[in-house]
Design a protein around this motif. Structure first.
Motif, PDB file in Angstrom:
ATOM      1  N   ALA A  58       0.802  -1.222   0.000  1.00  0.00           N
ATOM      2  CA  ALA A  58       0.000   0.000   0.000  1.00  0.00           C
ATOM      3  C   ALA A  58       0.837   1.275   0.000  1.00  0.00           C
ATOM      4  CB  ALA A  58      -0.978  -0.008   1.176  1.00  0.00           C
ATOM      5  N   PRO A  59       1.911   1.387   0.821  1.00  0.00           N
ATOM      6  CA  PRO A  59       2.711   2.620   0.766  1.00  0.00           C
ATOM      7  C   PRO A  59       3.274   2.913  -0.625  1.00  0.00           C
ATOM      8  CG  PRO A  59       3.238   1.384   2.744  1.00  0.00           C
ATOM      9  CD  PRO A  59       2.387   0.484   1.889  1.00  0.00           C
ATOM     10  N   LEU A  60       3.599   1.877  -1.379  1.00  0.00           N
ATOM     11  CA  LEU A  60       4.082   2.081  -2.739  1.00  0.00           C
ATOM     12  C   LEU A  60       2.979   2.655  -3.620  1.00  0.00           C
ATOM     13  CD1 LEU A  60       6.073  -1.240  -3.269  1.00  0.00           C
ATOM     14  CD2 LEU A  60       7.019   1.039  -2.860  1.00  0.00           C
ATOM     15  N   ALA A  61       1.783   2.123  -3.477  1.00  0.00           N
ATOM     16  CA  ALA A  61       0.660   2.634  -4.265  1.00  0.00           C
ATOM     17  C   ALA A  61       0.424   4.103  -3.980  1.00  0.00           C
ATOM     18  CB  ALA A  61      -0.607   1.822  -3.957  1.00  0.00           C
ATOM     19  N   ALA A  80       9.934   4.738   6.941  1.00  0.00           N
ATOM     20  CA  ALA A  80      10.261   3.351   7.283  1.00  0.00           C
ATOM     21  C   ALA A  80       9.245   2.389   6.669  1.00  0.00           C
ATOM     22  CB  ALA A  80      10.312   3.175   8.801  1.00  0.00           C
ATOM     23  N   GLY A  81       7.979   2.775   6.694  1.00  0.00           N
ATOM     24  CA  GLY A  81       6.945   1.944   6.091  1.00  0.00           C
ATOM     25  C   GLY A  81       7.130   1.798   4.587  1.00  0.00           C
ATOM     26  N   LEU A  82       7.560   2.860   3.937  1.00  0.00           N
ATOM     27  CA  LEU A  82       7.817   2.802   2.501  1.00  0.00           C
ATOM     28  C   LEU A  82       8.991   1.869   2.212  1.00  0.00           C
ATOM     29  CD1 LEU A  82       7.090   3.858  -0.321  1.00  0.00           C
ATOM     30  CD2 LEU A  82       8.666   5.758   0.078  1.00  0.00           C
ATOM     31  N   GLY A  83      10.030   1.950   3.026  1.00  0.00           N
ATOM     32  CA  GLY A  83      11.176   1.072   2.845  1.00  0.00           C
ATOM     33  C   GLY A  83      10.806  -0.396   2.982  1.00  0.00           C
ATOM     34  N   ASP A 116      17.806  13.973   6.157  1.00  0.00           N
ATOM     35  CA  ASP A 116      18.113  13.115   7.284  1.00  0.00           C
ATOM     36  C   ASP A 116      18.110  11.647   6.874  1.00  0.00           C
ATOM     37  OD1 ASP A 116      18.246  15.295   9.106  1.00  0.00           O
ATOM     38  OD2 ASP A 116      16.057  15.340   9.174  1.00  0.00           O
ATOM     39  N   GLU A 117      17.228  11.305   5.946  1.00  0.00           N
ATOM     40  CA  GLU A 117      17.132   9.953   5.411  1.00  0.00           C
ATOM     41  C   GLU A 117      16.625  10.054   3.976  1.00  0.00           C
ATOM     42  OE1 GLU A 117      15.571   6.752   8.378  1.00  0.00           O
ATOM     43  OE2 GLU A 117      14.378   8.562   8.680  1.00  0.00           O
ATOM     44  N   THR A 118      17.028   9.099   3.155  1.00  0.00           N
ATOM     45  CA  THR A 118      16.480   9.062   1.795  1.00  0.00           C
ATOM     46  C   THR A 118      16.450   7.630   1.298  1.00  0.00           C
ATOM     47  OG1 THR A 118      16.679   9.967  -0.455  1.00  0.00           O
ATOM     48  CG2 THR A 118      18.723   9.440   0.691  1.00  0.00           C
ATOM     49  N   LEU A 119      15.498   7.328   0.458  1.00  0.00           N
ATOM     50  CA  LEU A 119      15.450   6.030  -0.199  1.00  0.00           C
ATOM     51  C   LEU A 119      14.915   6.223  -1.602  1.00  0.00           C
ATOM     52  CD1 LEU A 119      12.387   4.636  -0.523  1.00  0.00           C
ATOM     53  CD2 LEU A 119      12.612   4.423   1.940  1.00  0.00           C
ATOM     54  N   ALA A 120      15.254   5.306  -2.491  1.00  0.00           N
ATOM     55  CA  ALA A 120      14.824   5.409  -3.883  1.00  0.00           C
ATOM     56  C   ALA A 120      14.506   4.025  -4.411  1.00  0.00           C
ATOM     57  CB  ALA A 120      15.909   6.074  -4.730  1.00  0.00           C
ATOM     58  N   PHE A 121      13.605   3.984  -5.367  1.00  0.00           N
ATOM     59  CA  PHE A 121      13.268   2.702  -5.987  1.00  0.00           C
ATOM     60  C   PHE A 121      12.742   2.930  -7.397  1.00  0.00           C
ATOM     61  CE2 PHE A 121       9.470   4.133  -3.762  1.00  0.00           C
ATOM     62  CZ  PHE A 121       8.429   3.887  -4.650  1.00  0.00           C
ATOM     63  N   ALA A 122      12.855   1.882  -8.202  1.00  0.00           N
ATOM     64  CA  ALA A 122      12.319   1.889  -9.564  1.00  0.00           C
ATOM     65  C   ALA A 122      11.175   0.891  -9.627  1.00  0.00           C
ATOM     66  CB  ALA A 122      13.400   1.515 -10.567  1.00  0.00           C
ATOM     67  N   SER A 123      10.137   1.249 -10.310  1.00  0.00           N
ATOM     68  CA  SER A 123       9.013   0.340 -10.522  1.00  0.00           C
ATOM     69  C   SER A 123       8.776   0.213 -12.020  1.00  0.00           C
ATOM     70  CB  SER A 123       7.749   0.847  -9.812  1.00  0.00           C
ATOM     71  OG  SER A 123       7.480   2.181 -10.172  1.00  0.00           O
ATOM     72  N   LYS A 124       8.372  -0.975 -12.449  1.00  0.00           N
ATOM     73  CA  LYS A 124       8.118  -1.205 -13.872  1.00  0.00           C
ATOM     74  C   LYS A 124       6.665  -1.581 -14.097  1.00  0.00           C
ATOM     75  CE  LYS A 124      12.766  -2.466 -15.334  1.00  0.00           C
ATOM     76  NZ  LYS A 124      13.613  -3.450 -16.074  1.00  0.00           N
ATOM     77  N   MET A 125       6.129  -1.106 -15.185  1.00  0.00           N
ATOM     78  CA  MET A 125       4.768  -1.455 -15.578  1.00  0.00           C
ATOM     79  C   MET A 125       4.745  -1.702 -17.073  1.00  0.00           C
ATOM     80  SD  MET A 125       2.843   2.266 -15.456  1.00  0.00           S
ATOM     81  CE  MET A 125       1.366   1.594 -16.204  1.00  0.00           C
ATOM     82  N   THR A 126       3.788  -2.499 -17.520  1.00  0.00           N
ATOM     83  CA  THR A 126       3.633  -2.785 -18.941  1.00  0.00           C
ATOM     84  C   THR A 126       2.269  -2.296 -19.390  1.00  0.00           C
ATOM     85  OG1 THR A 126       5.033  -4.746 -18.754  1.00  0.00           O
ATOM     86  CG2 THR A 126       3.640  -4.578 -20.710  1.00  0.00           C
ATOM     87  N   PHE A 127       2.261  -1.532 -20.464  1.00  0.00           N
ATOM     88  CA  PHE A 127       0.996  -1.008 -20.975  1.00  0.00           C
ATOM     89  C   PHE A 127       1.006  -1.116 -22.493  1.00  0.00           C
ATOM     90  CE2 PHE A 127      -1.673   2.686 -22.322  1.00  0.00           C
ATOM     91  CZ  PHE A 127      -2.874   2.197 -21.840  1.00  0.00           C
ATOM     92  N   ARG A 128       0.005  -1.808 -23.022  1.00  0.00           N
ATOM     93  CA  ARG A 128      -0.095  -2.031 -24.459  1.00  0.00           C
ATOM     94  C   ARG A 128       1.194  -2.590 -25.042  1.00  0.00           C
ATOM     95  NH1 ARG A 128      -3.404   3.425 -26.408  1.00  0.00           N
ATOM     96  NH2 ARG A 128      -5.388   2.877 -25.415  1.00  0.00           N
ATOM     97  N   THR A 154      11.242   6.742  -8.286  1.00  0.00           N
ATOM     98  CA  THR A 154      10.707   7.447  -7.116  1.00  0.00           C
ATOM     99  C   THR A 154      11.820   7.614  -6.089  1.00  0.00           C
ATOM    100  OG1 THR A 154       8.549   6.404  -7.473  1.00  0.00           O
ATOM    101  CG2 THR A 154       8.913   7.444  -5.339  1.00  0.00           C
ATOM    102  N   GLN A 155      11.859   8.774  -5.460  1.00  0.00           N
ATOM    103  CA  GLN A 155      12.785   9.001  -4.349  1.00  0.00           C
ATOM    104  C   GLN A 155      12.040   9.725  -3.241  1.00  0.00           C
ATOM    105  OE1 GLN A 155      16.553  10.848  -5.269  1.00  0.00           O
ATOM    106  NE2 GLN A 155      17.043  11.259  -3.135  1.00  0.00           N
ATOM    107  N   ALA A 156      12.242   9.276  -2.009  1.00  0.00           N
ATOM    108  CA  ALA A 156      11.654   9.928  -0.841  1.00  0.00           C
ATOM    109  C   ALA A 156      12.770  10.468   0.035  1.00  0.00           C
ATOM    110  CB  ALA A 156      10.790   8.953  -0.048  1.00  0.00           C
TER     111      ALA A 156
END
Length: 247
Positions: free
Chosen positions: A96-99, A147-150, A184-196, A204-206
């Motif tokens: 859910a935090p990712l969404a 922390a929840g996002l991580g 003070d803190e940072t995190l980053a992630f990549a998400s992939k999606m397929t469309f057509r 994304t970076q927080a």
């Protein structure tokens, strides 16, 4: 710690804590133990009034004067994936935090949040838009939200599906190096999606500064609309400009 669509994929195609200053001033009379209250209308009393959470974020959000060559605008209501966390359902609750982060919704239990979308106006623009969502919390709330996002990044590597005003299916989520090490803190992630049939990588970076959390999200809407693969990197100039206002 290292680490879309606020719309359905086609909707995504269309498309900022002020260091809170509280000056507490009191005037003391010459007489011992006698304190004279300062009139509300006095300049010092006015300065002593704290900004509201919404005003705080408005001061902190990056503006066009802070980042040359970009338009800074509110996101269009026409392409809102969800208006609140309650409007979103996720097939894997841990995700859910990712969404929320991918759809410009605040994480955790915020006091206020504000989102702007930035588009490059230069000739080198490739259709990528950067969304910035600023959120302010009561003491400790931003740390808990990050922390929840991580934890969600760690738990949802195989992807997830979010539903609200449309459906967003993400094939995978992967932690990555942040665009800029800051806050003070940072995190980053990549998400992939397929469309057509086309694969799109979203970044994304927080970044947490005290009790304020900034979430940066990039998407190449033009590529999604044209069923062309994309890898929408965060714009370093945008991330740097926003973080400069938070530090």
């Amino acid at each position: 710690m290292k680490r879309m669509k606020r719309t359905a994929p086609l909707a995504a195609a269309s498309a900022a804590a002020l260091v809170l200053t509280s000056v507490l001033t009191a005037c003391s009379s010459p007489e011992p133990d006698a304190t004279v209250a300062e009139p509300e209308s006095s300049p010092s009393a006015s300065r002593a009034k704290e900004l509201t959470p919404d005003q705080q974020l408005a001061k902190l959000m990056v503006a066009e004067a802070d980042v040359s060559g970009y338009n800074v605008e509110p996101p269009s209501d026409d392409f809102v994936f969800a208006k609140s966390q309650d409007d979103v359902t996720v097939d894997k609750p841990a995700c859910a935090p990712l969404a929320y982060a991918l759809n410009q919704l605040p994480l955790g239990e915020p006091k206020a949040d504000l989102t702007r979308v930035l588009s490059n106006t230069g000739s080198g623009s490739n259709g990528t838009h950067t969304y910035i969502t600023l959120t302010t919390y009561a003491s400790g709330g931003a740390k808990t939200a990050l922390a929840g996002l991580g934890k969600a990044v760690d738990a949802c590597g195989s992807g997830f599906t979010a539903k609200a005003d449309g459906t967003s299916a993400y094939d995978s989520v992967t932690a990555e190096e942040p665009t800029e090490e800051t806050g003070d803190e940072t995190l980053a992630f990549a998400s992939k999606m397929t469309f057509r049939g086309a694969t799109h990588t979203l970044h994304t970076q927080a970044v947490r500064n005290g009790d304020v959390l900034a979430v940066f999200f990039s998407v190449n809407g033009l590529a999604i609309a044209n069923s062309r693969p994309s890898d929408a990197q965060l714009e370093p100039a945008v991330v740097k400009a926003q973080n400069a206002k938070l530090n």
